[in-house]
Structure formats: structure tokens, C-alpha cells
Design an enzyme around this catalytic site. Structure first.
Site, PDB file in Angstrom:
ATOM      1  N   CYS A  25      60.450  17.777  63.619  1.00 24.54           N
ATOM      2  CA  CYS A  25      60.618  19.219  63.861  1.00 24.54           C
ATOM      3  C   CYS A  25      62.012  19.736  63.547  1.00 24.54           C
ATOM      4  O   CYS A  25      62.183  20.922  63.272  1.00 24.54           O
ATOM      5  CB  CYS A  25      60.254  19.551  65.299  1.00 24.54           C
ATOM      6  SG  CYS A  25      61.452  18.955  66.528  1.00 24.54           S
ATOM      7  N   CYS A  93      65.094  26.352  67.967  1.00 28.67           N
ATOM      8  CA  CYS A  93      65.256  25.543  66.756  1.00 28.67           C
ATOM      9  C   CYS A  93      66.587  25.812  66.057  1.00 28.67           C
ATOM     10  O   CYS A  93      66.987  25.048  65.182  1.00 28.67           O
ATOM     11  CB  CYS A  93      64.108  25.823  65.777  1.00 28.67           C
ATOM     12  SG  CYS A  93      64.162  27.488  65.033  1.00 28.67           S
ATOM     13  N   CYS A 123      60.444  26.286  62.250  1.00 27.38           N
ATOM     14  CA  CYS A 123      60.624  27.483  63.073  1.00 27.38           C
ATOM     15  C   CYS A 123      59.256  28.118  63.241  1.00 27.38           C
ATOM     16  O   CYS A 123      58.558  28.341  62.257  1.00 27.38           O
ATOM     17  CB  CYS A 123      61.587  28.469  62.418  1.00 27.38           C
ATOM     18  SG  CYS A 123      61.781  30.001  63.371  1.00 27.38           S
ATOM     19  N   GLY A 308      63.047  -0.894  54.645  1.00 30.79           N
ATOM     20  CA  GLY A 308      62.391  -0.449  55.875  1.00 30.79           C
ATOM     21  C   GLY A 308      61.076   0.236  55.588  1.00 30.79           C
ATOM     22  O   GLY A 308      60.066   0.022  56.268  1.00 30.79           O
ATOM     23  N   PHE A 747      54.007  32.223  72.690  1.00 34.48           N
ATOM     24  CA  PHE A 747      52.835  32.710  71.954  1.00 34.48           C
ATOM     25  C   PHE A 747      51.562  32.700  72.792  1.00 34.48           C
ATOM     26  O   PHE A 747      50.463  32.583  72.259  1.00 34.48           O
ATOM     27  CB  PHE A 747      52.625  31.889  70.676  1.00 34.48           C
ATOM     28  CG  PHE A 747      53.895  31.607  69.928  1.00 34.48           C
ATOM     29  CD1 PHE A 747      54.616  32.636  69.341  1.00 34.48           C
ATOM     30  CD2 PHE A 747      54.390  30.324  69.827  1.00 34.48           C
ATOM     31  CE1 PHE A 747      55.803  32.389  68.669  1.00 34.48           C
ATOM     32  CE2 PHE A 747      55.572  30.060  69.162  1.00 34.48           C
ATOM     33  CZ  PHE A 747      56.285  31.104  68.584  1.00 34.48           C
ATOM     34  N   GLU A1186      51.991  41.068  67.840  1.00 32.16           N
ATOM     35  CA  GLU A1186      50.791  40.299  67.523  1.00 32.16           C
ATOM     36  C   GLU A1186      50.105  40.754  66.235  1.00 32.16           C
ATOM     37  O   GLU A1186      49.187  40.084  65.757  1.00 32.16           O
ATOM     38  CB  GLU A1186      49.796  40.409  68.677  1.00 32.16           C
ATOM     39  CG  GLU A1186      50.324  39.793  69.953  1.00 32.16           C
ATOM     40  CD  GLU A1186      49.352  39.915  71.112  1.00 32.16           C
ATOM     41  OE1 GLU A1186      48.888  38.878  71.590  1.00 32.16           O
ATOM     42  OE2 GLU A1186      49.064  41.052  71.513  1.00 32.16           O
TER      43      GLU A1186
END
EC number: 1.2.3.1
Length: 1246
Positions: A25, A93, A123, A308, A747, A1186
Site C-alpha cells: 500500500c 497515505c 490513495c 531471493g 467511505f 458520493e
């Protein structure tokens, strides 16, 4: 301990955040300066602090967001520009974005390079556009307008530090440097009892440790990025950090390119780029670079090593390693060394089955390939543009002779099955043939079709999807290498993968400066402190040594009861303090209080009767967050009375059981019925669920204070938190004070679902009598928190030849999950009509109960689904009567709705719609494998006031400053900023004397939840009423002192004993507040790659009616962000459950794909309707939080047209309406396209 935990809980630097804890994130990003190999120089780069072990940071200079700028030392240019350009909304964020940009700003990158460099950051609020503007401002080719904004910021810098440099210039010193470079190269050993950690600098040291410790349980650590690959990651007994073993990080070119095993993926990009330009036999590396840039993202690639990556491929054969794919296709080999110092080589496919215990990979060898005879390309098709594992990845290498015959072919695929590597039969078929004829191509396609047998491995795309994709990629490769003389022009576009130019955007609105600060596009009040990490969230309370952490134990069955929890096994683990179950709750075992708005039934905090897989059944209490989360996964539980049947997880399954079916509140009844029915249309439209993906997870901190509890909660509804805790602990609500500093995204997902976390946290705090922190790991958050309700609409509609509806019968059924709280059917029915005449509509609604978590509110709950349903129906009508979709919509428009038709015409003219339509029509005729569509979409959103909101304003007599606290939770939507603007305007005072502070339950007692977009208007209405009260109180003073300043008035009022604090509570019973409609029109242009099912939004234009905006810049941000959230909902955010158990399989950032910054429209224009003051509502404005998401369904309508255009080319019936499931992801699109294999040709005839 992770670096993130060290930063936050040891150093107390809470500006650095965390969410996914797997490097997905970007909330945890910090900047590092350290000496790196193979460059041997001190480099600046960024890392995900959640992945890196703190003990691996030896010698690193680590910079957190606090080092970048703060209120004491002044803010940096990037922080100020982010604030000024509205690049932060909820702000959670933001530190990650800024720290990553800080690591790149001095690297002389172009705008295109910079935009491509942010796949690491997510975001959920802004829609990325303003953040990209900030990013591009530091580019070497930034346009004058952006460059000037940055220069303006530099010139007004108010930095208090006395520096010999500009703030934008990198510095080697910082007060916030956590660790100093000791310059030591001595082996480091740390003994933790059960675990041991070593840091070594020589290969021989690795074997010394293995000889001493054994090879039964060890792990070689470089960047530790593998932690982000597996769902449950556990460390081995012995950790050996080899990140500074220089011998493993070198490269050289002799006959081969020899790469040290631990060269990072990002350093490989640099090496490959340089060598491809200077060594002709390695020009193919330019193609490898393009693919490497699609692996993870920069902070991961910078510390992730080649070895790795391949070791994880070996350990987890199903892992889609791009490194393995590319190196295997190219014929690379590896050198390994054993403990005796012996070295030998392995082919990569051989390595997968080789015993690597006690063996170290030393290097990789890439061969030279003559560019005139070797043709190489690779592909990676992902669910989104960046930072995702491949749906299918593929690499193709062909060696041709002088006659274009294939001497050797290498065809390698990833994610077909755990065992599939080479398409051996196809390679053999092609050998000796010229591949550039239809006959040979079709033969190869048939051979490939026969040997590709994808495994069924949810949540991966279906085998059929992956097979279609693999075949399409082979054809794409063949088109790309085929001479143009051998391919017809109509097919050539199929050779290309979409590239993305630098994004463009405009924001168009008008303001009236005479009204300022009202109607002024000022930055959010909290913007700067969000950009500096100084903004506090629920879990940013300064850490104390006595703090404890809670984590939920989740059920591993979907039904039944808990029989026994093996608590003693867990309590023996060092650092574990307690485990609590339902029996430990002193009050009621419920976090829901029936009687609160939309709450009808209790839900257990800790389940005794299990209703879904992953339901919380106990709480583990531990000394650290990481320990609590890890141990909670290990708790052994016995169950009883479990069902052997599979869980019910779909609407169709639930509808079969009448006990699960509950009639909804929302209905529409017809008042008339037309008689001109010439066509009857029937269909079913389904939309799946959506997870909120708020960046701040469900979080609560409860602190015992005196005989009360101070609660710091991330919630949209303080009363819900307060009642949940009071019932759980069996105490009065008056003993609970809830404080919400701000919410890091919500939200709708933090209206009721956070109550469970708050109750659990309070239980621990009460039992332990000390502060408890309860932060849900993403996997837990996604498993227990409800989602947007899935929706199914069955419809029958009778229309005339023009598509005008004569009657419409529809039933909308929504999946409520395991209980019927948070019911949104009334919102669905009130929005279903959209902007149309509903006199002939019959609508029934219902919910069904499934064996899933109780679903909940999500931005435009019900409304988004209702509008999408009717718009789908309108599209179906237009298709059936063969009319333009907009003409059908206009034919069905409300007679009194002049707004939408006017907005359609305005936007069409603004964007040159008719010419673009003609151009697209010609483009589609000329191109078989790429289709374009431009589509108009409309929306009317019903705004209704509900509940009650409270505001308290205090004025301070000594300086006239003002504080405001409200019951309307600030969660990124700009409620606090608009509140201050309204207050400043109403009192006639400067904006900078007003401070909006945190939200408190004792001020806003009994307030309803913040949501449905009316929160900001409601608190602004309260503020106006309070200011009227102050005006009346101050009237005598003003009449006596007409020339008095604000401060004089306040001082005089105080001296006269006039109250300088006032509260007001609005309610939906206030006659001054009445509902209204908000309107929007969007025009979307999309292009679809028919061979891969991937698409690009070339351009989106949004025209939004927000009335006379209180803050147009804030409103623009709301529209942009909501639309992109809708893009995810309708195209890439897919929740997949195990059909046998009900477990959510897409429960991570790695598997649940929200849009990132390269997924937004290339051209993204938003216009606020000019000169349209709202005659209702508050101050002439309209809400807009919205509405943006309610126009995003238009993407699916455009994609449907692209699909139909391709299907016509495929020879399918052009009159056949097909059902396409939502979301329109790659799988859904490829299935709908259903391209025939015989269409894969170079020419229409040989």
C-alpha cells in the site's frame, strides 16, 4: 521487529503509517541513505518499513516524514506543494507518497519516468490526479506552469532553520536520522533465545554460521520482501542478513553477463539499461527492462534480490516469478556454492528441483544473443497497470535463420500451473518452419491450445481465462515479429501493448471573490500537518511501555459453535498476556444496539454461534502488535455442531431458501402504464461486492483514566462506539469519552463495523487496566468487515420503437451478509429512477442472508447500485431498438428535468464529442484488435437530510480566536475546512483565526453517523445558526461601538458577561432544510486490447452540478476521487471466496486490486457547472461526496460497446445481447469477447 514497529513504538515517530504490512500500500514508506552495491556509492532510496527488519538497517541513515519538514523547522517545498495542490484528503497515505518522492526528486527524472515510479503508493481518496501534479513538478521536463508553482513555493518558504542550501537540495545531515553508519564490517550476532540474527559481509561467513547452527531452520535475508508474497509468513530459527555481502552484488560482462545473485531488481534495471546501449549482443536487455519495471514497485525492487525472487519460486511453485520466466526463456544459468567451497552451475528449471539446503546462489549468467537472428519479447498481463502479480506472464524467444525459418524456439509461461514452464510441443512444431504464414501460425496455435492446461487455483482467474490470455499473447508476439509486408494493416495494432503518455488534467470552475473566504478554493486546513505526519490519527497516541495490543482470533469454519479454545498453549508463548472469549465479557456480547438508525438486530462481538468463516471468536492480548497478530493465527480451536454443507455465498443460492429472503423497505409503484409496447426486453444485471480499502484500518485505542475510559477511535459514528463499549463493559455511557482526531478514510465502512473493534479493545483495557491498542491487520479487516452489498436486478421492460418505456417491472435483491443491519434498500429504490420518468415503474426490493460477514454502507450505498441498474436497462433498451443510447435516455427523461439535457449539450460541445465519435468509428473499421468507444453517462442523485448533528463554537476573549468542534467526522472530505470557511464568512473574521479541533462524544452526544454526503452541509447549517446567535448576543456591543474590531467586540462582550460559547443541533425535522437533486454528466473514451482484455481510459470529462460551492477545490477532489473509486468497483476490485469453506481468498493487497495512479484516465477533466446556485440546501451549495462514483458505471457501458464491436468482427450475431458480469475485469472481458482461434492470422488469405 520490523522497521515500522521500531519507528512507531520505540522511537514514537507516528508520522510513518502502516496498513497492509506486506509492502503493497505504501503507507509505511521511509527514505534511506546508505552505501549500496554494485555502485559502491551512497544512494538515496525508499523502502517499505513494514517489510524491512530493523536489525537489517545497520549502517542506514533512515529519514521518516518528520525529517522532511514540520511546524517547528518549517515545511518542505514538496509538503507545501502537496497541500496547495490539494494532494491530500484523509492524509493517511500522504507521508508515504512524500517520502517516496523525496527519494526520487534529485535523480533528474522526466515526468513520464516519475509518473511510472509510484506503483508503490495507494490513495483511496484523491483519485491520484492532484498527487501526480505534485510529482510532475519536480521533473526535469515539467511544464512552465507546474515549475512556476514549485518556484513560488520555494520563494515563500518560511523555514526557520538556518541552512546553506535550498530545502529542495538533498542533505547528508538530519536531526531525525535514526541510525548512524558506524563503518563497521564486523560480523554481527544477536541472540534472542529462540531466534538468532546474524549480519555478515563475506560468503564464507554464511557457511560458518550454517556449520555451527545447522541447516534445519535458517533463512538468508536481503530485503525481506518475500514477506509480502505469502499470506502467513513466519521466520526461521536462524536469520542471516546477507544484504552487505559485496561478492553477491557485483556484475561483469565477459562472454556472458554475470550478475551477482543478490543484485537488486532495481539495480538490474540500471545495469541492463546501460549494457543494452553499449553491447549489441545484449540489446535484448532493453525488453527485459520493460518487464522488470512491472515487477512489484521501486521500494521493493530496490532491496529485492534476484536470488531471493527465485528461491521463493522454488519454495512456492505457483508463484509467478517474472525473473524466472525471463531468465528461463533466455537460457540463463546460475552458479551455486556449497559449504565445501565447491561451485557448479544449474539451469533454472533444474534449480527448481535441486536440494538447496546449505547451498548459496552465487551468480546468474545471461547469454549474448545476436540481434539479427534472435527475436525476444515478454509480456505481463496484470489486473491493474502496476504492482500486481501476473494473471499470465509470458516470454518468447525465436532464433531464425537467413530464410526466416525457426532454428530454435523458447516459449515460457507463468501461472498456467505450478509445473508448466515451456510449451515444448509448440517449440518443437515451430522448429524448421517459417512462422510468418497463416498455416504455420494456426498450426502453432493449435499445438499451444493442446498443451496449455491451466490449473484451477482460486482466487486466480479461471483456467479458461488464463488459456485465452496465453494464446492471445502468443499471437501478439507473432504479430510483433512478423514483417509488415506479411501482415495486413487491420491486424497490426494487435502487436502492441498499450503505453501510457504523461497524464493531463484540467479543473474548471468559477468563483466569486466578493464572497471569500466562502466559495474560495483554499487548501484543506489540515493539509500541511497531514503532509508532515503531524496530523494525529487514532493509533498515534504516544506509545507507553505498559501498552498492550489486541488481535482477533478468527473462526476457521462457516457455521457451528466454539467447543474449546486451547488457551494454555498460547499463554505459554513469551509476550502473550491473555486470551479472552465471550465468557469474559461482563456485559452484553454485542456491538450493535438495535434502535440506532438502521440497526435492527444484535451482532456478537465474540461469536458463540458462528455465522461465517473468519468471524472473531476470541482476543489475544500481547506486548507488541506484531506478536498479537501472529499468535492470533496460531490459536487452536475445536468446534461443534458444524454444518457439512457448503456455505451460501451468492444471491442465487440464498434465494432458494425462503427463510433467507427478506422483503425490502424500498418500493416504487406505477401511476400509469403506456400502451405503445412494440418490444419487451428482459434481463438480469448483477454487481458484486466492493471492499472499502480505507488506508487506516479499523483501529481503536482505549485508555483507562480515573474511573472512566478515554477512547480514541477511527469511526464515523461516535455514538455507536460509545454504546458498544457501554454494553460490553456494563457501564454507563457517561463513563466513556470518545475522541476522534480524524479518520484515515472510511467511505461508510466505519459507521457500524468499527464498533466490534472498539468493544473488544475496551474489554482488554478494562481487564488489563492499561491502555490497549487494537489495530486490525488487513487480512482480518477484510475478513470481518462488511463490504458494499452485492446487487442483482431482474427486469422486464416494455418500450416503443423509440425506446420510451411504457412499463418497467424490476426486482432488486441485495446480499446483506449474515444479518440485516445496515439495510440500504430504501436508498436503492429512491435512486433507481435516476433522472427518468418513473410513472410506469414497478420496483420491489429485498435482501438475502448469506454465510458472509454482515455487509455495510459504502459510498453512495444503494444509490450507486440503483443508478447502475437503471442505466444498464437504458443501455439494453437502446441496443434492442437500435437507437442511440442518449436519445433513448432523453426520451425517458422527466418532463421537468432540464438540467441533464442542458448539461449533456454543454459537455458535448466542450469536448468536441461529434468529431471524436466520427474518428472512433473510422478507427474501429481500421483496427481488428483494438477497439475504441466514447460514451455519455448521466446521473441524478437524491440528497436527503437525516438525523442530527451538533456543533459547538467557542470564542476566546483575549485574542478573538475561535475553535469549532462538530459531530460531523472529518475523514478527508473537507468538512472541517468548509466549516471554518462558513464560520469566517458568517462572523466576518479572517479564516486563520479559526481552528477546527477533534470530535468529542460529550459535545456531539447522540449525533447520527457521518455519511451520505450531508454531513458537511449539516454542520455548516449549525454553524450559521450559532453565528446568528453570536450576532444577536453581540448586537448591543456593536450598536454602541459601530467601528469596533472583532477583538474589541469579543473583549467587550466578555466584560459584559456575554456567553462566548454556543452550541446548536440541527435535525432532519428542521423546516429550513429540504432535499434536492444533484446532477452529473460524464463522457468516457476507452480503448480495449481485444487480445489481452486490458483497457485504457483515454479521456474522461466530468461535469458536476455542485451549486455554488463553498470550496470548489475540495469539491473537485471529491468528484475525482469518487469516480476512480467507482472505476475500481466496476472493473478490477473482485472479491473471491472459497466455495467449500466461505473463506475470503482475496484478503490482501496482493490479491485485492484497487486502482493505482497509472489506472486513472490519461486525460482527466473535471468541470463544476457554472453559475448554478442551489435554491435549497445550505448557502446555495450542493453536496458532492458520493456523486462521482455514481457516474463510473459508464466505463462498463463503454467496454460493452468495445466488446460488441469485436464480436461483430468475430461474426457473432449483432442483435444478441450478452450478459457480462461486473466487475469488467480481464476475465469477464475475455469471456465476453470470445475470440475464435481461427481469427489469429496475419492476413485474411495466404
Amino acid at each position: 521487529m520490523s522497521l515500522n514497529a521500531y519507528i512507531r513504538y520505540v522511537c514514537g515517530l507516528t508520522g510513518t503509517k502502516a496498513m497492509c504490512r506486506e509492502g503493497g500500500c505504501g503507507a509505511c514508506i521511509v527514505t534511506v541513505r546508505a552505501k549500496r552495491y554494485p555502485s559502491g556509492k551512497t544512494e538515496t532510496f525508499s523502502v517499505n518499513s513494514c517489510l524491512v527488519l530493523v536489525f537489517s538497517c545497520h549502517g542506514w541513515d533512515i529519514r521518516t516524514i518528520e525529517s522532511t519538514g514540520n511546524r517547528l523547522d518549517g515545511y518542505s517545498d514538496i509538503q507545501k506543494l502537496t497541500a496547495c495542490l490539494h494532494g491530500t484528503q484523509c492524509g493517511y497515505c500522504t507521508p508515504g507518497w512524500i517520502m517516496h518522492l523525496n527519494s526520487l526528486k534529485d535523480k533528474n527524472l522526466t515526468m513520464a519516468q516519475l509518473e511510472k515510479s509510484f506503483g508503490c503508493c495507494t490513495c483511496r481518496c484523491t483519485g491520484f490526479r492532484p498527487i501526480l501534479e505534485v510529482i510532475k513538478s519536480v521533473a526535469i521536463d515539467a511544464p512552465p506552469k507546474l515549475s512556476q508553482r514549485l518556484k513560488d513555493i520555494e520563494e515563500i518558504s518560511t523555514c526557520a532553520k538556518k541552512c546553506q542550501r535550498k530545502c529542495s537540495v538533498k542533505s547528508d545531515c538530519s536531526d531525525w536520522s535514526l541510525l548512524e553508519d558506524s563503518g563497521s564490517v564486523t560480523k554481527i550476532e544477536l541472540d534472542f533465545g529462540k531466534y538468532k540474527f546474524y549480519k555478515v559481509y563475506e560468503i564464507v561467513d554464511i557457511f560458518d554460521i550454517l556449520n555451527r547452527e545447522g541447516v534445519d531452520s535458517y533463512m538468508l535475508v536481503d530485503g525481506n520482501t518475500g514477506k509480502g508474497i505469502v499470506e502467513t509468513f513466519e521466520y526461521e530459527r536462524v536469520l542471516i542478513d546477507i544484504s552487505d555481502v559485496m561478492a553477491l552484488k557485483t556484475f561483469k560482462v565477459d562472454q556472458n553477463l554475470i550478475l551477482g545473485a543478490n543484485v537488486s531488481l532495481e539495480d538490474c534495471i540500471t545495469i541492463f539499461t546501460e549494457i543494452s546501449k553499449t553491447e549489441s549482443d545484449f540489446e535484448y536487455l532493453d525488453e527485459v527492462v520493460k518487464h522488470f519495471e512491472l515487477i512489484a514497485h521501486i521500494p521493493v525492487r530496490k532491496i529485492a534480490s534476484l536470488a531471493g525472487n527465485l528461491m521463493y519460486k522454488r519454495a512456492y511453485p505457483q508463484y509467478r516469478s517474472d525473473v524466472f520466466l525471463l531468465f528461463e526463456c533466455l537460457g540463463a544459468e546460475m552458479t551455486v556454492q556449497n559449504s565445501k567451497g565447491n561451485t557448479y552451475t544449474l539451469r533454472l528449471e533444474e534449480f527448481l528441483h535441486h536440494d538447496m539446503q546449505g547451498i548459496v546462489i552465487v551468480n546468474f549468467m545471461l547469454p549474448p544473443l545476436n540481434k539479427t537472428t534472435h527475436l525476444f519479447k515478454s509480456y505481463k498481463i496484470m489486473p491493474r497497470s502496476q504492482n500486481a502479480l501476473a494473471i499470465v506472464n509470458a516470454a518468447f524467444l525465436m532464433k531464425l535463420d537467413s530464410k526466416n525459418n525457426v532454428q530454435k524456439a523458447s516459449i515460457v509461461y507463468g501461472n498456467i500451473s505450478s509445473t508448466f514452464v515451456h510449451a515444448l510441443h509448440t517449440e518443437e512444431y515451430l522448429t524448421g518452419k517459417c512462422p510468418f504464414s497463416n498455416e504455420t501460425l494456426q498450426g502453432a496455435i493449435k499445438a499451444l491450445d493442446g498443451e496449455l492446461v491451466p490449473s484451477d487455483n482460486p482466487p486466480e482467474a479461471t483456467p479458461d481465462c488464463r488459456k485465452k490470455l496465453a494464446l492471445g499473447l502468443f499471437y501478439k508476439f507473432m504479430l510483433s515479429i512478423c514483417p509488415t509486408t506479411s501482415t495486413e494493416p487491420i491486424y497490426r495494432s494487435g502487436a502492441n501493448i498499450f503505453t501510457r503518455p504523461v497524464s493531463e488534467a484540467t479543473q474548471d470552475y468559477v468563483t466569486d471573490s466578493s464572497l471569500y473566504p466562502l466559495n474560495q478554493p483554499v487548501p484543506k486546513l489540515e493539509a500541511l500537518i497531514q503532509c508532515s505526519g503531524e496530523a494525529r490519527y487514532a493509533n498515534d497516541l504516544p506509545p507507553q511501555k505498559s501498552d498492550v495490543f489486541g488481535a482477533f482470533v478468527l473462526s476457521t469454519v462457516h457455521s457451528g459453535e466454539v467447543d474449546k479454545i486451547y488457551e494454555n498453549e498460547i499463554l505459554e508463548i513469551e509476550g502473550v498476556l491473555a486470551i479472552y472469549t465471550a465468557k469474559d465479557i461482563p456485559g452484553e456480547n454485542t456491538f450493535i444496539t438495535p434502535g440506532l438508525q438502521l440497526q435492527t438486530e444484535k451482532e456478537e462481538t465474540l461469536a458463540t454461534t458462528i455465522k461465517y468463516f473468519g468471524q472473531p471468536i476470541a482476543i489475544v492480548v500481547a506486548q507488541t502488535e506484531e506478536l498479537a497478530a501472529a499468535v492470533a493465527k496460531k490459536v487452536r480451536v475445536d468446534y461443534k455442531n458444524t454444518k457439512k454443507s457448503a456455505p451460501v455465498i451468492t444471491i442465487d443460492e440464498a434465494k432458494k431458501d425462503s427463510s433467507r429472503y427478506i422483503a425490502g423497505e424500498g418500493t416504487l409503484e406505477p401511476t400509469s402504464k403506456g400502451t405503445d409496447v412494440t418490444k419487451i426486453i428482459k434481463g438480469v444485471y448483477e454487481i458484486e461486492a466492493q471492499y472499502h480499502y480505507y488506508m487506516e484500518p479499523l483501529t481503536c485505542v482505549v485508555q483507562p483514566v480515573d474511573d472512566m475510559f478515554m477512547v480514541y477511535d477511527s469511526t464515523q459514528w461516535m455514538e455507536m462506539t460509545q454504546t458498544a463499549i457501554a454494553r460490553c463493559l456494563n457501564i454507563g455511557q457517561g463513563k466513556i469519552v470518545v475522541k476522534v482526531p480524524r479518520v484515515g478514510g472510511a467511505f461508510g465502512g466505519k459507521i457500524t463495523r468499527n464498533g466490534q473493534v472498539a468493544a473488544a479493545c475496551a474489554l482488554v483495557a478494562s481487564k488489563q487496566d492499561r491502555t490497549c491498542r487494537f489495530i486490525l491487520p488487513l487480512q482480518t479487516n477484510m475478513s470481518i468487515a462488511g463490504k458494499r452489498l452485492p446487487c442483482q436486478c431482474e427486469y422486464e421492460v416494455g418500450v416503443n420503437d423509440d425506446g420510451k418505456i411504457q412499463y418497467l417491472n424490476a426486482t432488486i435483491v441485495e446480499d446483506a451478509g449474515c444479518c440485516n443491519n445496515d439495510n440500504v434498500t430504501s436508498y436503492t429504490s429512491s435512486s433507481f429512477g435516476n433522472c427518468y420518468d418513473i410513472s410506469g415503474y414497478t420496483l420491489n426490493t429485498a435482501t438475502v442472508l448469506t454465510d458472509l460477514p454482515s455487509n455495510t454502507f459504502f459510498r453512495a450505498p444503494g444509490a450507486c447500485e440503483g443508478i447502475a441498474c437503471i442505466e444498464h436497462i437504458m443501455e439494453h433498451i437502446a441496443f434492442a431498438v437500435k437507437k442511440d443510447a442518449i436519445s433513448v435516455r432523453l426520451a425517458n427523461m422527466k418532463a421537468n428535468n432540464t438540467d441533464i439535457p442542458e448539461m449533456i449539450e454543454t459537455l458535448k460541445q466542450d469536448v468536441d464529442y461529434d468529431k471524436r465519435c466520427a474518428d472512433i468509428q473510422q478507427f474501429n473499421k481500421d483496427n481488428r484488435w483494438v477497439k475504441r468507444v466514447i460514451k455519455i453517462n448521466v446521473m441524478e442523485f437524491p440528497v436527503i437530510y437525516y438525523g442530527n448533528f451538533t456543533v459547538m463554537i467557542s470564542i476566546y476573549r483575549m485574542d478573538g480566536t475561535v475553535t469549532i468542534t462538530t459531530g460531523g467526522i472529518e475523514m478527508g472530505q473537507g468538512a472541517n475546512t468548509k466549516a471554518a470557511q462558513v464560520c469566517a464568512n458568517a462572523l466576518g473574521i479572517p479564516l486563520d483565526v479559526i481552528k477546527v479541533i477533534s470530535h468529542y462524544s460529550f459535545v456531539a452526544a447522540n449525533d447520527v453517523f457521518s455519511g451520505s454526503s450531508i454531513t458537511t452541509e449539516s454542520i455548516c447549517y449549525c454553524i450559521l445558526k450559532i453565528c446568528e446567535t453570536f450576532d444577536k448576543r453581540f448586537a448591543p456591543v456593536k450598536s454602541r461601538k459601530p467601528q469596533a474590531t472583532w477583538l474589541d467586540i469579543v473583549k467587550s462582550a466578555a466584560e459584559e458577561g456575554i456567553e462566548l460559547t454556543s452550541c446548536y443541533m440541527m435535525s432532519d425535522k428542521d423546516e429550513s432544510l429540504s432535499g434536492y437533486s444533484a446532477f452529473a454528466v460524464s463522457i468516457v473514451e476507452i480503448q480495449l486490447d481485444v487480445l489481452t482484455g486490458r483497457f485504457q481510459m483515454l479521456r474522461v470529462d466530468l461535469l458536476e452540478d455542485v451549486g455554488m460551492s463553498v470550496n470548489p477545490a475540495v469539491d473537485i477532489g471529491q468528484v475525482e476521487g469518487a469516480f476512480i473509486q467507482g472505476v475500481g468497483y466496476f472493473t478490477c476490485e473482485k472479491l473471491v471466496y472459497d466455495k467449500a469453506t466461505g473463506k475470503l481468498l482475496t484478503n490482501r493487497s496482493l490479491t485485492y486490486h484497487v486502482p493505482l495512479c497509472q489506472d486513472i484516465p490519461i486525460v482527466y477533466n473535471v468541470k463544476l457547472r457554472h453559475n448554478q446556485k442551489n435554491t435549497k440546501g445550505v448557502l446555495g451549495a450542493k453536496t458532492c461526496g458520493e456523486m462521482g462514483i455514481c457516474t463510473a458505471h459508464g466505463i462498463t457501458l463503454a467496454l460493452r460497446e468495445c466488446i460488441m464491436a469485436s464480436r461483430i468482427d468475430s461474426g457473432y450475431d449483432s442483435t444478441q445481447w450478452i450478459t457480462i458480469p461486473v466487475p469488467y475485469d480481464t476475465e469477464a472481458i475475455l469471456k465476453a469477447l470470445d475470440v475464435k482461434l481461427e481469427e489469429f492470422v496475419f492476413t485474411t488469405s495466404d
